[in-house]
Design a protein around this motif. Sequence first.
Motif, short mmCIF file in Angstrom:
data_model
loop_
_atom_site.label_atom_id
_atom_site.label_comp_id
_atom_site.label_asym_id
_atom_site.label_seq_id
_atom_site.Cartn_x
_atom_site.Cartn_y
_atom_site.Cartn_z
N SER A 1 0.87 -1.17 0.00
CA SER A 1 0.00 0.00 0.00
C SER A 1 0.91 1.23 0.00
O SER A 1 2.12 1.11 0.01
N ILE B 1 3.52 2.31 -5.52
CA ILE B 1 3.68 0.85 -5.39
C ILE B 1 4.54 0.35 -6.54
O ILE B 1 4.32 0.74 -7.70
N ILE C 1 -2.29 -5.52 -3.80
CA ILE C 1 -2.30 -4.05 -3.70
C ILE C 1 -3.53 -3.67 -2.89
O ILE C 1 -4.66 -3.99 -3.26
N ARG C 2 -3.30 -3.00 -1.77
CA ARG C 2 -4.40 -2.69 -0.86
C ARG C 2 -4.40 -1.19 -0.61
O ARG C 2 -3.46 -0.64 -0.03
N VAL C 3 -5.46 -0.53 -1.07
CA VAL C 3 -5.56 0.92 -0.96
C VAL C 3 -6.92 1.28 -0.40
O VAL C 3 -7.80 0.43 -0.24
N LYS C 4 -7.10 2.56 -0.08
CA LYS C 4 -8.37 3.03 0.46
C LYS C 4 -9.12 3.86 -0.58
O LYS C 4 -8.50 4.50 -1.44
N ASP D 1 -7.97 7.12 -2.59
CA ASP D 1 -6.53 7.22 -2.80
C ASP D 1 -6.19 7.39 -4.27
O ASP D 1 -6.84 6.79 -5.15
N VAL E 1 -3.71 6.23 -6.85
CA VAL E 1 -2.87 5.04 -6.91
C VAL E 1 -1.83 5.20 -8.02
O VAL E 1 -2.17 5.56 -9.15
N GLU F 1 -10.42 -0.57 -0.01
CA GLU F 1 -11.19 -0.55 1.22
C GLU F 1 -12.11 0.67 1.24
O GLU F 1 -11.67 1.78 0.94
#
Length: 517
Positions: free
Chosen positions: A60, A64, A95-98, A101, A103, A180
Amino acid sequence: MKKLLLGTVLAGVVAIGAACSNNSSMQGHDMSNMNMKKENTSNESSKQQLPLATDTEVLSGKEIHLTAKEALLQINDQVKLPVYTYNGSVPGAQIRVKQGDKVKIVLKNELPEPVTIHWHGYPVPNNQDGVPGVTMDAIKPSETFTYEFTATVPGTYWYHSHQKSAEQVDKGLYGTLIVEPKNEEKVDRDYTLVLDEWMSDPNAESNMNMNMSGMDHSNMNMSNMGHNMNMYDIFTINGKSGTSIKPLKVKKGEKVRLRLVNAGYMSHKLHLHGHEFKIVATDGQPLKDPQPIKDELLNIAPGERYDIEFIANNPGEWLLECHGNMKGTNGMKVKIQYEGQANNTDKANAKENLPVVDMTTYGKYETGPFTLDQKYDVEYTMDLGTAMGKNGMIFTINGKTHPNTAPINVKTGDLVKVKIVNNSPMDVHPMHLHGHFFQVLSKNGKPVTGSPLMKDSLNVNPSEEYVVAFKADNPGNWMFHCHDLHHASAGMVTEIKYADYKSDYTPDPNDTTNKGE
């Protein structure tokens, strides 16, 4: 090599059907690069120079970095396979983002051939979609490319190469993308499980005594090169099979989310033992008031994702397992272990006869963004079929193969209705739309009576008919194709083309490396 579904010429293809079922159908594949073998084959010395695949990492942050590179994947105690990876693992880095975001993903290519990343299910800007020859040039060896988009829509997605994808996805070039939500309902455990299938003995693929690597197959009749689907004898979860799959740890009383992603070419029917569960999302999109279900099979087709949740209220050791009787079925099961609790003796029962969840009646009905009887600006019928071409079996949309299929022509803001009819006598077609979500309105003439069903990938069995609808709200040139990727490479592709979109990408007609199928 994983499945040897290589190149763009495919022949003699008959239905796969559901993988986790009795299946002995034949399928033909292009055999280019046939000399690339798995474990215990002639190229052993070079394979020993490859590093062993690592565990999947979670990434994250603002920027990245991914590297496409080769590795050896230890699938179980006996089988070790040469694979393609993102960041040295299969699946590649998560790949974990909110939500919200921005990216930025920098991809470096250390493979011996060009690659890309397609963000499967995610409505990125068209120039970030990763389809060589349509939205970008393939990323050549030693080159880098930076993808940038804003994470606007939460949910479970995945990414994979769209360059010669029938080959490169087969070889492990995929990972997951989790966005998320801003106001996320918290769970105590959150596990991602990626399903796939592999072939342990590619030597059995053919008795041909010639090395087909590098041969020009453009005028070769491939119709006798049948492929027995039973050769796919290893099914995996997160790149591992059987006892090599890491158990899922839980504690009594916890809420557990399982994100299920099918990166393979077969449908898999999964059974959660010992617990009620809810299907809370499909293809990343939430379902309205999902009801608890128990001892029903969840059928996951190629490209699809399902998020399920359950309360860990039955201490012991349980299974999430694939149902069917193909040889690989028994390897696709993972233990669910309660920490600090005595284990029960839950037993696998992959042949148990259980009903399959009908997603068109699941959840609470309410009117979605589209209805069957409203007015649409564009209507299109997609007749999925098969035929014999000059080089063997082809897969058609309205009797044509890509690039000769009629596109769906739209302009920004149009409401679009598509009727999808599978007239293939035996073939299953999981149809995937790039850049948009569609609502499933009816199946076989019957309106959906459950939760509004928003998806980007839809499994269409022989003789089935679906009506779906979407809004043309993401300008560009987008692919709509079968996600049994060797069907796509044999023609089952059309495009959504926006009349009011002008691409800043011009394909180089002399660049033969762009193979975006």
